[in-house]
Motif scaffolding. Structure first.
Motif, PDB file in Angstrom:
ATOM      1  N   ASP A  73       4.692  -1.725  -0.086  1.00 12.33           N
ATOM      2  CA  ASP A  73       4.430  -3.044  -0.829  1.00 12.33           C
ATOM      3  C   ASP A  73       3.842  -3.935   0.091  1.00 12.33           C
ATOM      4  O   ASP A  73       2.930  -4.923  -0.302  1.00 12.33           O
ATOM      5  N   TRP A  74       4.136  -3.884   1.429  1.00 10.63           N
ATOM      6  CA  TRP A  74       3.656  -5.024   2.489  1.00 10.63           C
ATOM      7  C   TRP A  74       3.248  -4.139   3.803  1.00 10.63           C
ATOM      8  O   TRP A  74       3.766  -3.012   4.153  1.00 10.63           O
ATOM      9  N   VAL A  75       2.383  -4.585   4.164  1.00  7.63           N
ATOM     10  CA  VAL A  75       1.919  -4.381   5.694  1.00  7.63           C
ATOM     11  C   VAL A  75       1.938  -5.572   6.479  1.00  7.63           C
ATOM     12  O   VAL A  75       1.526  -6.711   6.219  1.00  7.63           O
ATOM     13  N   ALA A  76       2.656  -5.461   7.739  1.00  2.00           N
ATOM     14  CA  ALA A  76       3.027  -6.729   8.671  1.00  2.00           C
ATOM     15  C   ALA A  76       2.854  -6.372   9.991  1.00  2.00           C
ATOM     16  O   ALA A  76       2.960  -5.094  10.572  1.00  2.00           O
ATOM     17  N   SER A  77       2.565  -7.407  10.883  1.00  2.98           N
ATOM     18  CA  SER A  77       2.336  -7.165  12.189  1.00  2.98           C
ATOM     19  C   SER A  77       2.498  -8.610  12.697  1.00  2.98           C
ATOM     20  O   SER A  77       3.040  -9.806  12.092  1.00  2.98           O
ATOM     21  N   LEU A  78       2.519  -8.691  13.991  1.00  2.00           N
ATOM     22  CA  LEU A  78       3.121  -9.767  14.842  1.00  2.00           C
ATOM     23  C   LEU A  78       1.577 -10.437  15.471  1.00  2.00           C
ATOM     24  O   LEU A  78       0.637 -10.040  16.277  1.00  2.00           O
ATOM     25  N   GLU A  79       1.521 -11.902  15.341  1.00  2.00           N
ATOM     26  CA  GLU A  79       0.458 -12.848  15.719  1.00  2.00           C
ATOM     27  C   GLU A  79      -0.804 -12.570  15.162  1.00  2.00           C
ATOM     28  O   GLU A  79      -1.092 -11.413  14.954  1.00  2.00           O
ATOM     29  N   LEU A  80      -1.713 -13.804  15.081  1.00  2.00           N
ATOM     30  CA  LEU A  80      -2.921 -13.584  14.405  1.00  2.00           C
ATOM     31  C   LEU A  80      -4.041 -12.792  15.311  1.00  2.00           C
ATOM     32  O   LEU A  80      -4.913 -12.333  14.836  1.00  2.00           O
ATOM     33  N   CYS A  81      -3.737 -13.116  16.808  1.00  2.00           N
ATOM     34  CA  CYS A  81      -4.892 -12.748  17.535  1.00  2.00           C
ATOM     35  C   CYS A  81      -4.846 -11.103  17.909  1.00  2.00           C
ATOM     36  O   CYS A  81      -5.629 -10.639  18.668  1.00  2.00           O
ATOM     37  N   SER A  82      -3.500 -10.560  17.603  1.00  2.00           N
ATOM     38  CA  SER A  82      -3.374  -9.273  17.965  1.00  2.00           C
ATOM     39  C   SER A  82      -4.481  -8.425  17.306  1.00  2.00           C
ATOM     40  O   SER A  82      -4.515  -8.459  16.125  1.00  2.00           O
ATOM     41  N   LEU A  83      -4.916  -7.109  18.024  1.00  2.00           N
ATOM     42  CA  LEU A  83      -5.849  -6.550  17.171  1.00  2.00           C
ATOM     43  C   LEU A  83      -5.217  -5.663  16.153  1.00  2.00           C
ATOM     44  O   LEU A  83      -5.853  -5.190  15.328  1.00  2.00           O
ATOM     45  N   VAL A  84      -3.870  -5.313  16.419  1.00  2.00           N
ATOM     46  CA  VAL A  84      -3.371  -4.611  15.417  1.00  2.00           C
ATOM     47  C   VAL A  84      -3.166  -5.421  14.010  1.00  2.00           C
ATOM     48  O   VAL A  84      -2.994  -4.658  12.796  1.00  2.00           O
ATOM     49  N   THR A  85      -3.252  -6.562  14.068  1.00  2.00           N
ATOM     50  CA  THR A  85      -3.431  -7.497  12.909  1.00  2.00           C
ATOM     51  C   THR A  85      -4.585  -7.475  12.246  1.00  2.00           C
ATOM     52  O   THR A  85      -4.666  -7.275  11.192  1.00  2.00           O
ATOM     53  N   GLY A  86      -5.778  -7.096  12.937  1.00  2.00           N
ATOM     54  CA  GLY A  86      -7.141  -6.751  12.357  1.00  2.00           C
ATOM     55  C   GLY A  86      -6.826  -5.404  11.578  1.00  2.00           C
ATOM     56  O   GLY A  86      -7.500  -5.287  10.461  1.00  2.00           O
ATOM     57  N   GLN A  87      -6.183  -4.562  12.054  1.00  2.00           N
ATOM     58  CA  GLN A  87      -6.151  -3.229  11.625  1.00  2.00           C
ATOM     59  C   GLN A  87      -5.168  -3.294  10.398  1.00  2.00           C
ATOM     60  O   GLN A  87      -5.669  -2.557   9.362  1.00  2.00           O
ATOM     61  N   ARG A  94      -8.107  -1.897   2.137  1.00  2.00           N
ATOM     62  CA  ARG A  94      -8.230  -0.403   1.494  1.00  2.00           C
ATOM     63  C   ARG A  94      -7.247  -0.056   0.372  1.00  2.00           C
ATOM     64  O   ARG A  94      -7.328   0.928  -0.409  1.00  2.00           O
ATOM     65  N   SER A  95      -6.198  -0.715   0.379  1.00  2.00           N
ATOM     66  CA  SER A  95      -5.322  -0.729  -0.611  1.00  2.00           C
ATOM     67  C   SER A  95      -5.750  -1.062  -2.055  1.00  2.00           C
ATOM     68  O   SER A  95      -4.981  -1.061  -3.044  1.00  2.00           O
ATOM     69  N   GLY A  96      -6.782  -1.866  -1.895  1.00  2.00           N
ATOM     70  CA  GLY A  96      -7.366  -2.532  -3.256  1.00  2.00           C
ATOM     71  C   GLY A  96      -6.328  -3.392  -3.919  1.00  2.00           C
ATOM     72  O   GLY A  96      -6.504  -3.876  -4.918  1.00  2.00           O
ATOM     73  N   GLY A  97      -5.945  -4.250  -2.980  1.00  2.00           N
ATOM     74  CA  GLY A  97      -4.897  -5.269  -3.518  1.00  2.00           C
ATOM     75  C   GLY A  97      -3.364  -4.761  -3.895  1.00  2.00           C
ATOM     76  O   GLY A  97      -2.681  -5.642  -4.137  1.00  2.00           O
ATOM     77  N   ARG A  98      -3.177  -3.798  -3.861  1.00  2.00           N
ATOM     78  CA  ARG A  98      -1.697  -3.146  -4.095  1.00  2.00           C
ATOM     79  C   ARG A  98      -0.669  -3.846  -2.818  1.00  2.00           C
ATOM     80  O   ARG A  98       0.433  -3.879  -3.232  1.00  2.00           O
ATOM     81  N   VAL A  99      -1.181  -3.577  -1.719  1.00  2.00           N
ATOM     82  CA  VAL A  99      -0.369  -4.074  -0.763  1.00  2.00           C
ATOM     83  C   VAL A  99      -0.683  -5.214  -0.090  1.00  2.00           C
ATOM     84  O   VAL A  99      -1.946  -5.582  -0.168  1.00  2.00           O
ATOM     85  N   ARG A 100       0.460  -6.008   0.079  1.00  2.00           N
ATOM     86  CA  ARG A 100       0.409  -7.546   0.421  1.00  2.00           C
ATOM     87  C   ARG A 100       0.352  -7.622   2.059  1.00  2.00           C
ATOM     88  O   ARG A 100       0.882  -6.483   2.644  1.00  2.00           O
ATOM     89  N   GLN A 101      -0.212  -8.546   2.861  1.00  2.00           N
ATOM     90  CA  GLN A 101      -0.047  -8.570   3.845  1.00  2.00           C
ATOM     91  C   GLN A 101       0.713  -9.689   4.527  1.00  2.00           C
ATOM     92  O   GLN A 101       0.534 -10.901   4.056  1.00  2.00           O
ATOM     93  N   ALA A 102       1.577  -9.707   5.524  1.00  2.00           N
ATOM     94  CA  ALA A 102       2.243 -10.800   6.107  1.00  2.00           C
ATOM     95  C   ALA A 102       2.018 -10.554   7.717  1.00  2.00           C
ATOM     96  O   ALA A 102       1.871  -9.590   8.430  1.00  2.00           O
ATOM     97  N   VAL A 103       1.795 -11.808   8.282  1.00  2.00           N
ATOM     98  CA  VAL A 103       1.819 -11.822   9.737  1.00  2.00           C
ATOM     99  C   VAL A 103       2.847 -12.992  10.207  1.00  2.00           C
ATOM    100  O   VAL A 103       3.071 -14.037   9.571  1.00  2.00           O
ATOM    101  N   ILE A 104       3.526 -12.569  11.169  1.00  2.00           N
ATOM    102  CA  ILE A 104       4.463 -13.294  11.768  1.00  2.00           C
ATOM    103  C   ILE A 104       4.068 -13.911  13.090  1.00  2.00           C
ATOM    104  O   ILE A 104       3.476 -13.117  14.063  1.00  2.00           O
TER     105      ILE A 104
END
Length: 356
Positions: A73-87, A94-104
């Protein structure tokens, strides 16, 4: 939730908190086995340069493309500038809107210089439409607004510490022990603390310093510990229970952070842990550590060894004031930073997005 870890992510922090949110099942891509009730997917990283650390790591995680968006339901990562956040942003698309994203985020520098470097700037811009920007400090919200992020996507929940682990000793320490718990790096100021302790010992010769942590300035601690007259002990790297025991055996907590070109103190969990153990805090005013350390009754000082030493002497010699402030600190940590309470509040932040 799918959590995409940084290559050097520290344990018992953001991922651990996410795993403790009520009704949340977490799968984490990480190099090292994380702490918490979660599913670990051992992962490696493409890391051509190791110059930057933590959120600034120049690294992409391998294996994210093998995860099925339909499982989350969610994909989450730490910090806006981390390259994994871009991933993570690409995974969400790619989920077409099914997965929400959170950035801590803890970031408190509106003009973070990393944002000028193309890969980091791309990661930053990729998450402008993230569903939730969860700030760990108030200053992080100010930083997001200064960078043009939508306020409706921002929520602030302060971090918590396990107050059942970090609690005062049954009987306060009567020994004049000063605790330093932090990485042994220039930006955390162990050199300034060692300098201040020399000054303290002119007035309180029996005062001692116990240090927990590791890092590039360890040699300074080892050199001081080798001289019995310096009364310095290096406890090494400790787990949460070890740190709690060290703090309970101490009279006052000290650190002396200073900014770098891309970092300034954001909060400092060690401050919260020390206060939860009923210790007064002496530190240097840096970044937004005033969000962690209430002064008064604690001390936020200029970066000056004499000033640090003066306040350490006060706390080491005035047991009544030490007990008074320690009790106030403990009360505030229970009210504002109890871990169970704060992870529930984090869960509520995610739930508000889902309801909307």
């Amino acid at each position: 939730m799918l959590w995409v870890s940084l290559p050097d992510q520290r344990p018992r922090r953001e991922l651990f908190w996410m795993s403790r949110m009520p009704g949340t099942r977490v799968t984490a891509l990480a190099a090292q086995e994380p702490v918490g009730d979660l599913t670990w997917v051992p992962s490696s990283y493409v890391r051509p340069v190791k110059r930057f650390i933590e959120a600034g790591a120049f690294a992409w995680v391998r294996g994210l493309g093998e995860q099925d968006p339909g499982d989350y339901d969610w994909v989450a990562s730490l910090e806006l500038c981390s390259l994994v956040t871009g991933q993570a942003s690409r995974f969400r698309r790619r989920s077409g809107g099914r997965v929400r994203q959170a950035v801590i985020t803890w970031e408190n520098l509106p003009d973070q210089p990393l944002y000028k470097v193309p890969p980091y700037r791309q990661a930053l811009n990729s998450c402008r439409d993230a569903d939730l920007l969860l700030c760990m400090v108030d200053a992080a919200r100010d930083h997001l607004l200064a960078n043009g992020f939508d306020d409706s996507r921002i929520q602030v929940v302060k971090p918590g510490v396990p107050t059942d682990i970090f609690h005062p000793a049954p009987r306060p320490s009567e020994e004049p022990v000063v605790a330093f718990v932090s990485p042994l790096a220039p930006n955390k100021g162990i050199d300034r603390v060692l300098e201040a302790m020399r000054i303290v010992q002119r007035t309180v010769p029996e005062a001692s310093l116990v240090v927990a942590g590791s890092g590039p300035l360890r040699h300074l601690v080892d050199e001081a510990a080798a001289d019995p007259a310096r009364r310095v002990r290096h406890a090494g790297a400790l787990d949460a229970h070890g740190v709690a025991g060290l703090l309970r055996g101490s009279a006052v907590f000290v650190t002396a952070p200073r900014p770098t070109w891309k970092w300034t103190e954001q909060l400092g969990l060690a401050y919260l842990e020390a206060q939860a153990c009923g210790l007064p805090v002496v530190t240097v005013r840096c970044g937004t550590n005033d969000e962690a350390v209430a002064a008064p009754p604690n001390d936020l000082l200029d970066d000056d060894a004499e000033a640090i030493a003066d306040r350490l002497v006060h706390w080491l010699t005035d047991r009544a004031d030490r007990a008074r402030v320690g009790a106030l600190n403990r009360e505030r940590m229970l009210a504002e930073h109890d871990l169970d309470t704060q992870v529930r509040r984090m869960g509520e932040a995610f739930a508000r997005v889902e309801r909307a």
